[in-house]
Design an enzyme around this catalytic site. Structure first.
Site, PDB file in Angstrom:
ATOM      1  N   CYS A 130       0.816  -1.229   0.000  1.00 42.58           N
ATOM      2  CA  CYS A 130       0.000   0.000   0.000  1.00 42.58           C
ATOM      3  C   CYS A 130       0.849   1.279   0.000  1.00 42.58           C
ATOM      4  CB  CYS A 130      -0.961  -0.001   1.177  1.00 42.58           C
ATOM      5  SG  CYS A 130      -0.292  -0.714   2.682  1.00 42.58           S
ATOM      6  N   HIS A 243      -3.053   6.307   4.471  1.00 51.28           N
ATOM      7  CA  HIS A 243      -1.608   6.383   4.718  1.00 51.28           C
ATOM      8  C   HIS A 243      -1.092   7.746   4.254  1.00 51.28           C
ATOM      9  CE1 HIS A 243      -1.667   2.255   5.698  1.00 51.28           C
ATOM     10  NE2 HIS A 243      -0.886   1.742   4.752  1.00 51.28           N
TER      11      HIS A 243
HETATM   12  N1  LIG Z   1      -5.025  -3.473   4.234  1.00 50.32           N
HETATM   13  C1  LIG Z   1      -4.193  -2.921   3.358  1.00 50.32           C
HETATM   14  O1  LIG Z   1      -3.998  -1.683   3.308  1.00 50.32           O
HETATM   15  C2  LIG Z   1      -3.498  -3.775   2.388  1.00 50.32           C
HETATM   16  C3  LIG Z   1      -2.807  -3.171   1.369  1.00 50.32           C
HETATM   17  C4  LIG Z   1      -2.130  -3.941   0.438  1.00 50.32           C
HETATM   18  C5  LIG Z   1      -2.174  -5.312   0.576  1.00 50.32           C
HETATM   19  N2  LIG Z   1      -2.874  -5.903   1.608  1.00 50.32           N
HETATM   20  C6  LIG Z   1      -2.898  -7.354   1.673  1.00 50.32           C
HETATM   21  O2  LIG Z   1      -4.213  -7.860   1.422  1.00 50.32           O
HETATM   22  C7  LIG Z   1      -4.427  -9.071   2.141  1.00 50.32           C
HETATM   23  C8  LIG Z   1      -5.688  -8.969   2.997  1.00 50.32           C
HETATM   24  O3  LIG Z   1      -5.560  -7.896   3.909  1.00 50.32           O
HETATM   25  P1  LIG Z   1      -6.805  -7.363   4.761  1.00 50.32           P
HETATM   26  O4  LIG Z   1      -6.341  -6.080   5.334  1.00 50.32           O
HETATM   27  O5  LIG Z   1      -8.055  -7.393   3.979  1.00 50.32           O
HETATM   28  O6  LIG Z   1      -6.898  -8.500   5.907  1.00 50.32           O
HETATM   29  P2  LIG Z   1      -8.147  -8.873   6.833  1.00 50.32           P
HETATM   30  O7  LIG Z   1      -9.060  -7.724   7.014  1.00 50.32           O
HETATM   31  O8  LIG Z   1      -7.562  -9.502   8.045  1.00 50.32           O
HETATM   32  O9  LIG Z   1      -8.943 -10.000   5.988  1.00 50.32           O
HETATM   33  C9  LIG Z   1      -8.356 -11.239   5.647  1.00 50.32           C
HETATM   34  C10 LIG Z   1      -9.268 -11.999   4.688  1.00 50.32           C
HETATM   35  O10 LIG Z   1      -8.596 -13.186   4.258  1.00 50.32           O
HETATM   36  C11 LIG Z   1      -9.417 -14.329   4.538  1.00 50.32           C
HETATM   37  N3  LIG Z   1      -8.567 -15.472   4.869  1.00 50.32           N
HETATM   38  C12 LIG Z   1      -7.535 -15.508   5.739  1.00 50.32           C
HETATM   39  N4  LIG Z   1      -7.000 -16.763   5.768  1.00 50.32           N
HETATM   40  C13 LIG Z   1      -7.724 -17.508   4.888  1.00 50.32           C
HETATM   41  C14 LIG Z   1      -7.684 -18.868   4.491  1.00 50.32           C
HETATM   42  N5  LIG Z   1      -6.786 -19.724   4.971  1.00 50.32           N
HETATM   43  N6  LIG Z   1      -8.579 -19.299   3.573  1.00 50.32           N
HETATM   44  C15 LIG Z   1      -9.497 -18.452   3.066  1.00 50.32           C
HETATM   45  N7  LIG Z   1      -9.604 -17.152   3.412  1.00 50.32           N
HETATM   46  C16 LIG Z   1      -8.718 -16.690   4.327  1.00 50.32           C
HETATM   47  C17 LIG Z   1     -10.265 -13.900   5.716  1.00 50.32           C
HETATM   48  O11 LIG Z   1     -11.412 -14.721   5.787  1.00 50.32           O
HETATM   49  P3  LIG Z   1     -12.153 -14.977   7.209  1.00 50.32           P
HETATM   50  O12 LIG Z   1     -12.975 -13.734   7.473  1.00 50.32           O
HETATM   51  O13 LIG Z   1     -12.988 -16.172   6.892  1.00 50.32           O
HETATM   52  O14 LIG Z   1     -11.092 -15.213   8.218  1.00 50.32           O
HETATM   53  C18 LIG Z   1     -10.585 -12.456   5.308  1.00 50.32           C
HETATM   54  O15 LIG Z   1     -11.605 -12.443   4.339  1.00 50.32           O
HETATM   55  C19 LIG Z   1      -3.128  -9.303   2.912  1.00 50.32           C
HETATM   56  O16 LIG Z   1      -2.285 -10.120   2.111  1.00 50.32           O
HETATM   57  C20 LIG Z   1      -2.525  -7.925   3.021  1.00 50.32           C
HETATM   58  O17 LIG Z   1      -1.140  -7.963   3.189  1.00 50.32           O
HETATM   59  C21 LIG Z   1      -3.541  -5.167   2.499  1.00 50.32           C
END
Ligand SMILES: NC(=O)c1ccc[n+]([C@@H]2O[C@H](COP(=O)([O-])OP(=O)(O)OC[C@H]3O[C@@H](n4cnc5c(N)ncnc54)[C@H](OP(=O)(O)O)[C@@H]3O)[C@@H](O)[C@H]2O)c1
Length: 340
Positions: A130, A243
């Site tokens: 990000c 950010h």
């Molecule tokens: N947030 C940011 O600003 C940002 C920016 C760039 C990249 N990212 C990347 O995007 C990804 C998600 O981030 P987030 O902020 O959205 O995280 P989050 O809010 O914690 O959500 C995680 C998601 O992944 C699912 N998940 C986790 N483990 C899983 C598994 N084993 N099988 C199937 N589904 C699974 C969760 O499902 P459940 O609800 O069922 O647990 C939930 O839908 C990460 O790789 C992060 O590094 C985030």
């Protein structure tokens, strides 16, 4: 005819925004599937004015699906992305797993849209970190004009960048400061995040920098130009979404601050808000829900020969993740798949 699109991680911060943005931008969707872990089976998610019921990623068959937007973290991505890619579905991944793989393009559509064409080696395209995404949107048009030599960046990153549990931690800790008995110890973060700042994002590297700082260096080189030197200090701040970055740029050629402002005003994805008066700049709370990368405080750095300072703010769940991923899908559709 439109696309059959999968959103994996649909119950998370980024996945929810992906569904919102696909609907907002009227991405040509014929069919859509919202996936998450078995824990969330049956959870309802919004897609425009429709409600989707979450399915289990573990048992999902990707055969016949065109594009899968992944936002599930590196560990689960390692298990499921190759499965989707092998079934012929192009994965656009938000985790860091494939970003540095030479066979996987790392794309910010305002900067290197042509890199999308290299998707076919693995059927995977990576979305940057990000903090990198918003910075390279600002760097690229300036680099095209005056060739960037070196960037010094300090970030002020919101807690939504660490997922939904981190947002809960900031909320609960803040509440706990005022309600006796509801104090909350750090869990997601190594130190208290409420009313504090933490100069540590991701794990420590051998040279004393953190992985988040290293990502900004490596990703800027891969997306913009391997010759650009970057040094970063990444800091977590008690902001829910958005950010901010203080960026110092040293160029090969002289670039006047007025010309820099004009270039940025014309550049794709950027909104310049830069008045030298109280409130004449953008702060994170104002960027939430927006598509733009906002640039303010553009000024000459007179301590070096060819230097500019600026302030860069963007919604990390949008440009930093979900919006960029949907823009990649649009670019892939327009340049390669050409379905709709
Ligand atoms: N947030 C940011 O600003 C940002 C920016 C760039 C990249 N990212 C990347 O995007 C990804 C998600 O981030 P987030 O902020 O959205 O995280 P989050 O809010 O914690 O959500 C995680 C998601 O992944 C699912 N998940 C986790 N483990 C899983 C598994 N084993 N099988 C199937 N589904 C699974 C969760 O499902 P459940 O609800 O069922 O647990 C939930 O839908 C990460 O790789 C992060 O590094 C985030």
């Amino acid at each position: 005819m439109g696309y059959k699109v999968v959103v994996a991680g649909a119950t998370g911060n980024v996945g929810r925004e992906m569904l919102n943005i696909l609907a907002e931008r009227q991405f040509p969707v014929d069919e859509i599937a919202a996936l998450a872990s078995r824990r969330s089976l049956g959870t309802e998610c919004s897609f425009g004015d429709k409600t989707l019921t979450t399915q289990d990623l573990d048992t999902f068959d990707f055969t016949g699906w065109d594009i899968a937007l992944f936002a599930i973290g590196s560990e689960a991505t390692e298990k499921y992305a190759p499965k989707a890619a092998k079934a012929g579905c192009v994965v656009i991944d938000n985790s860091s797993l494939y970003r540095y793989d030479p066979d996987v393009p790392l794309v910010v559509p305002e900067v290197n849209p042509e890199a999308v064409d290299g998707y076919a080696k693995k059927n995977i395209i990576a979305n940057p970190n990000c903090s990198t995404a918003q910075m390279v949107v600002a760097l690229k048009p300036l680099h095209d004009r005056a060739r960037i030599k070196r960037v010094v960046v300090s970030t002020y990153q919101s807690v939504s960048g660490s997922g939904k549990d981190a947002m809960d931690e900031l909320w609960d800790q803040t509440k706990g400061m005022y309600v006796p008995g509801q104090e909350k110890e750090p869990n997601v973060y190594p130190k208290q995040i409420a009313f504090n700042v933490i100069p540590h994002i991701d794990k420590f590297m051998e040279d004393g920098s953190t992985k988040e700082e290293w990502k900004m260096v490596a990703e800027t080189k891969k997306i913009v130009d391997p010759k650009i030197k970057v040094t970063a200090t990444c800091v977590r701040v008690p902001v829910f979404v958005g950010h901010s970055e203080a960026i110092n740029i040293e160029f090969e050629d002289f670039l006047d601050e007025d010309e820099a402002r004009d270039i940025l005003r014309e550049a794709p994805g950027i909104l310049v808000v830069d008045k030298r008066e109280d409130g004449g700049y953008v702060t994170p709370v104002e960027c939430v829900g927006d598509y733009a990368t906002f640039i303010s405080r553009i000024r000459q750095d007179s301590t070096i020969e060819n230097g500019i300072n600026l302030w860069c703010v963007s919604d990390n769940l949008r440009k930093g993740a979900a919006l960029n991923a949907v823009q990649i899908a649009e670019t892939l559709g327009n340049r390669v798949l050409k379905k709709a």
